[in-house]
Design an enzyme around this catalytic site. Structure first.
Site, short mmCIF file in Angstrom:
data_model
loop_
_atom_site.label_atom_id
_atom_site.label_comp_id
_atom_site.label_asym_id
_atom_site.label_seq_id
_atom_site.Cartn_x
_atom_site.Cartn_y
_atom_site.Cartn_z
N GLU B 50 0.86 -1.18 0.00
CA GLU B 50 0.00 0.00 0.00
C GLU B 50 0.89 1.22 0.00
O GLU B 50 1.78 1.34 0.85
CB GLU B 50 -0.80 0.03 1.29
CG GLU B 50 -2.24 -0.39 1.16
CD GLU B 50 -2.97 -0.19 2.47
OE1 GLU B 50 -2.93 0.92 3.02
OE2 GLU B 50 -3.55 -1.17 2.95
N ASP B 61 -6.43 9.04 9.61
CA ASP B 61 -5.09 8.67 10.03
C ASP B 61 -4.80 9.12 11.45
O ASP B 61 -5.18 10.21 11.86
CB ASP B 61 -4.05 9.29 9.10
CG ASP B 61 -4.07 8.65 7.72
OD1 ASP B 61 -4.45 7.47 7.65
OD2 ASP B 61 -3.74 9.33 6.75
#
Lengths: 389, 264
Positions: B50, B61
């Site tokens: 990724e 995040d």
């Protein structure tokens, strides 16, 4: 979700629900609760009573005689600065807090720029016994210090956000992250007509009391409708609130964005392009790579790179016009209102006043309602420190 | 076709009786050169890589990945620059990009998908593009041969989970806990039940992300999932001066252990 529901969350191409999967269930739950509350007579009664007895509504529509003479027209001020906690933000804060309690939430998170939404939320939570956490950009904590103290006194935890631009945008990022981490017990009490559906429509509805009152008050006093309504636009909640009362009338709607120092500003409707920020499609200040740009405004409450999806729609449709007023012009209007009318406006609202002056200079004799969205006491320490007064 | 690259990667892992490992690297972090080097090294341990493209205002995040994104943006990392790096890559496991919907829309769906496929990218994870908003992107990506990775959270309601998983291509990304990316102690019984239930519904392999930082996490979940996504642990390791190999080797070993019950 049905097609109809998806359409309901959109204003033209704007709006939507661009959020991480973790939050989708919360938004659906909130949407259902809000739809139910709209049909609920008990909820309406409780909200109305709260607005009257706690918030202090109806607020006056004030004819500013000396300012009118100065500007060359008829200027009326919708006095949201006279509400409890000193700005229109309280209308939405009490509405959403009541809804959160109905949902069984025990904890509220909110973002704040100028601190007015944070104070309003802290007050609403204190009254209902809800835990309150307010995220505020570290820069804004410095320039709106009195409001930080007020929030703490009202029992809220204030978290200063140090990342990036240290302003409203960062505060919203942090509030959303908090909400993602505790979706079960927490309600995110957004302070403006931004964010994913149903927030833009819900916050507008809670703020539309401003427009309903103003329209009725003007009609009663003048026997007609005003020529124009003017309001400042950061996220755009006070503007959407007053515009809502006049959308179907032949009344000009003028939104005023922050022009900052010129080069750096916070005027996405005038210089931005459509994109997605904080869960909704809207006009945005962004670069070619889709990165969100930093903003500047003397008014913390306008210092935001995005704008509500409904404003984005009203701009495209031409129903409302959006203008830019710079720091310096807003500051002059701030001082002028204090001297002419004995009212100290918020720096945010001063942008709307400054535009009203410009409008009447171009077209003298118009009758104009300016939404005086908040009071300016919060701005004094920072202005004096910078020797701007 | 990129879907084939992903399918092959998971089939190979399954054939060899191990779980897939999907390390996450932030493009341009800690420097642009180091990222290119780390990408090559990660290829030795990963089944799929990724690659995060840094965004100014990420919502999902945690602090570690957010800080890495800020560093990468300061280094001048952009989406076109990242695609250039990936184009230069000669070999290695398939890559999926992770980025925010606004970064995709800024390029235009069509142009983004074309350029990504041209750079050898197999798929895209767009956390702030949930199921209801995906239709247009899915159509364009399918036409261009790019997989749009489906995401599921513990808060996803059952009937919605079914609809999401039915569309899953390449692999389904199961967010392990309500929260942002970052470190967790262990996984609650509800989490294991949610992973087990999702795996049973999903036609595509299911990979667990968020909170996978230690081999024990993989051991705890290994019989219920097909692969594990490791982001925060890798980024933090790199920040602390560890190499990609230092961080990934023990996690790779945990993925390689034979399970008693292999998921069919």
């Amino acid at each position: 979700m049905t097609t109809a529901e998806r359409t309901r969350g959109r204003f033209g191409i704007y709006g939507g629900q661009y959020v991480p999967e973790t939050l989708v269930a919360n938004l659906h739950e909130l949407e259902q609760a809000y739809e139910a509350a709209k049909q609920d007579a008990d909820f309406a009664t409780e909200l109305e009573l709260t607005l009257r007895e706690f918030v202090g509504r109806a607020t006056p529509l004030y004819f500013a005689e000396r300012l009118s003479a100065d500007f060359g027209g008829r200027v009326f001020l919708k006095r949201e600065d006279l509400t409890h906690t000193g700005a229109h933000k309280i209308n939405n804060a009490v509405g959403q807090a009541l809804l959160a309690r109905k949902l069984g939430k025990t904890r509220i998170v909110a973002e704040t720029g100028a601190g007015q939404h944070g104070v309003a939320t802290a007050a609403a939570c204190a009254r209902l016994g809800l835990e309150c956490v307010v995220y505020m950009g570290a820069l804004d904590c410095e320039r709106q210090r009195p409001n930080v103290e007020r929030m703490k006194l009202l029992g809220a935890t204030v978290v200063a956000c140090e990342a990036g631009s240290r302003n409203l945008k960062i505060a919203i990022n942090e509030a959303i992250r908090d909400w993602i981490s505790r979706p079960e017990d927490t309600h995110y009490l957004i302070g403006s007509v931004v964010g994913p559906h149903p927030y833009p429509a819900m916050v507008r509805d809670f703020q539309s009391v401003i427009g309903r009152e103003a329209r009725a008050q003007f009609l009663q006093r003048e026997g007609r409708l005003p020529d124009a309504v003017v309001a400042c636009v950061g996220g755009g909640s006070n503007a959407m609130g007053i515009f809502a009362g006049f959308l179907d009338d032949e009344v000009e709607l003028h939104g005023v964005e922050a022009g900052g120092k010129g080069e750096t500003h916070a005027a996405p409707l005038n210089s931005g392009t459509p994109g997605v920020l904080h869960g909704a499609m809207q006009y945005l200040l962004q670069d070619d790579d889709g990165q969100i740009l930093d903003t500047h405004s003397i008014a913390a409450g306008l210092d935001y790179p995005g704008v509500g999806p409904e404003h984005s729609f009203l701009k495209d449709s031409g129903r409302a016009q959006y203008h830019v007023v710079r720091d310096e012009e807003a500051l002059q209007a701030f001082k002028l209102l204090a001297r002419r009318e004995g009212i100290i406006p918020a720096l945010e609202s001063s942008h709307a006043l400054a535009f009203a002056k410009r409008l009447l200079a171009q077209r003298p004799g118009l009758s104009v309602i300016v939404n005086l969205s908040g009071r300016g006491d919060k701005d004094l320490p920072s202005l004096m420190e910078r020797k701007l007064l | 076709m990129s879907i084939d690259a992903l399918n092959t990667a998971f089939e190979r892992a399954r054939g060899e009786g191990r779980k897939a490992l999907l390390p996450f690297l932030m493009a341009g972090h800690p420097t642009r050169q180091a990222f290119e080097h780390n990408l090559a090294q990660a290829g030795e341990f990963a089944d799929v890589i990724e690659v995060g493209v840094p965004f100014s205002d990420p919502l999902a995040d945690g602090p570690v990945i957010q800080a890495a994104a800020a560093t990468a943006l300061k280094n001048g990392t952009t989406l076109p620059g990242t695609l250039d790096v990936l184009t230069r890559r000669k070999a290695g496991p398939p890559v999926v990009l992770m980025l925010s919907v606004n970064q995709v829309l800024a390029r235009g769906l069509e142009r983004f998908a074309q350029r990504a496929v041209k750079a050898g990218v197999s798929g895209a994870i767009i956390p702030d593009l949930p199921f209801e908003e995906q239709q247009e992107a899915r159509e364009v990506f399918t036409r261009q041969g790019l997989v749009l990775v489906s995401m599921l959270a513990p808060t996803t309601r059952p009937e919605r989970a079914e609809a999401i998983l039915r569309r899953a291509q390449g692999f389904a990304y199961l967010i392990s806990v309500a929260g942002v990316t970052g470190t967790r102690e262990g996984f609650a019984p509800e989490t294991i039940e949610y992973i087990r239930r999702s795996a049973a519904l999903s036609p595509a392999p299911v990979c667990v992300g968020f909170g996978i930082t230690r081999p024990q996490h993989i051991e705890q979940l290994r019989e219920h999932a097909d692969g594990f996504i490791v982001g925060t642990a890798l980024i933090r390791g790199l920040e602390q001066g560890l190499s990609v190999a230092d961080v990934l080797r023990p996690l790779r070993e945990a993925c390689n252990q034979q399970t008693t019950g292999v998921r069919s």
